[in-house]
Design a protein around this motif. Structure first.
Motif, PDB file in Angstrom:
ATOM      1  N   CYS A 101      51.328  67.216  34.423  1.00 54.99           N
ATOM      2  CA  CYS A 101      50.177  67.360  33.285  1.00 54.99           C
ATOM      3  C   CYS A 101      49.356  66.426  33.286  1.00 54.99           C
ATOM      4  N   PRO A 106      47.510  72.254  38.352  1.00 57.95           N
ATOM      5  CA  PRO A 106      48.664  72.590  39.114  1.00 57.95           C
ATOM      6  C   PRO A 106      49.016  71.651  40.324  1.00 57.95           C
ATOM      7  N   ASP A 126      60.325  74.067  33.851  1.00 60.50           N
ATOM      8  CA  ASP A 126      58.996  74.355  33.547  1.00 60.50           C
ATOM      9  C   ASP A 126      58.082  74.527  34.900  1.00 60.50           C
ATOM     10  N   SER A 128      55.212  76.020  35.218  1.00 58.80           N
ATOM     11  CA  SER A 128      53.784  76.129  35.143  1.00 58.80           C
ATOM     12  C   SER A 128      52.882  75.006  35.425  1.00 58.80           C
ATOM     13  N   PRO A 129      53.283  73.632  35.512  1.00 56.10           N
ATOM     14  CA  PRO A 129      52.413  72.698  36.011  1.00 56.10           C
ATOM     15  C   PRO A 129      52.430  72.616  37.624  1.00 56.10           C
TER      16      PRO A 129
END
Length: 283
Positions: A101, A106, A126, A128-129
């Motif tokens: 993050c 990404p 997670d 998403s990153p």
């Protein structure tokens, strides 16, 4: 213990503390000379450090990828504590998410050996990153029985001896050619590792469950890389894991457990080709 060819960073590489929501982490950050096609975050293995990727920084930057190699909590130049619970796998996974993050894009996540299992835990926590995940010489579950015994011997020694005493004992077991080499950088890296980190992560390597099916359900491009020989996870086991994951599979000829140091040019080319393929498919 992995032996990087040098501890001196290449040109266009910045060494600095990456500031994250979970504290600072020492990194080597190499950017392309021109257009950046993506960002990669590289996690080292057990007893290793960001310098284990030092020979890959320029080739990956040359292929257009900003490349950030990091010391995990309690590894080499990243701060740690003497509390083993600080190095629980879930805590280390949260560190990786925070690092990604902080890079504000990404990232293509790459984990070598122990770093691969921490990377897997981060993606499962997670995804998403992350733009993709590459597991480098990192198997589906615990290491071989022989490696478990080596980890136990090291952990037992760390529980009763100082880092200097353990270093001298390990050096005494090295082949003669390695004992005669200049070990100043290797010794400094060892001495800056937190014993609690080594004991806690060694326990993880010896007891890690198989989470392959969980990872296969994550919607990220996956890549399994290894040398053609490996004494930590047998290569056929890595082949089977890649098949279960539906992952791209790359075997680096002439490499063993550390293709990043054994064959850095070939390993860099394999990573860049994987990332380029993802971008092409996404067009």
């Amino acid at each position: 213990m992995s032996r990087p060819p040098t501890f001196a960073p290449p040109a266009r590489t910045r060494a600095y503390p990456l500031l994250t929501s979970r504290g600072p982490f020492a990194v080597l950050d190499t950017s392309p000379a021109r257009h950046t096609r993506g960002t990669a975050l590289l996690l080292p293995g057990y007893t290793g450090s960001k310098e284990d990727f030092i020979a890959m920084l320029e080739p990956l930057a040359g292929a257009g990828f900003r490349t950030v190699a990091v010391d995990g909590r309690g590894q080499y130049e990243s701060e740690g504590t003497d509390a083993q619970e600080a190095y629980a796998q879930a805590e280390l996974a949260r560190d990786v998410i925070a690092q990604a993050c902080a890079l504000d894009t990404p990232v293509h996540l790459v984990g070598h050996s122990l770093g691969g299992q921490i990377a897997r835990a981060a993606v499962l926590l997670d995804p998403s990153p992350f733009a993709s995940l590459t597991l480098m010489s990192s198997g589906p579950a615990q290491v071989t029985a022989e490696q478990q015994q080596k980890i136990k011997l090291l952990s037992d020694a760390l529980a009763v001896m100082g880092m200097e005493q353990v270093w001298e004992a390990m050096r005494a077991m090295d082949p003669p050619a390695e004992r005669e080499s200049d070990d100043t950088d290797m010794r400094r890296r060892w001495m800056l590792h937190r014993p609690a980190q080594l004991i806690a992560t060694g326990r993880q390597l010896a007891t890690e469950p198989d989470r392959t099916d969980e990872l296969a359900a994550v919607p990220l491009p996956l890549h399994v890389v290894s040398g053609e020989r490996d004494d930590t996870w047998p290569v056929p086991l890595l082949d089977a894991m890649a098949e279960r994951l539906g992952a791209r599979r790359t075997v680096i000829r002439g490499a063993e457990h550390s293709p990043n140091t054994d064959r850095p040019a070939e390993t860099s080319a394999a990573l860049a080709a994987f990332w380029e393929g993802i971008q092409y498919e996404g067009v």
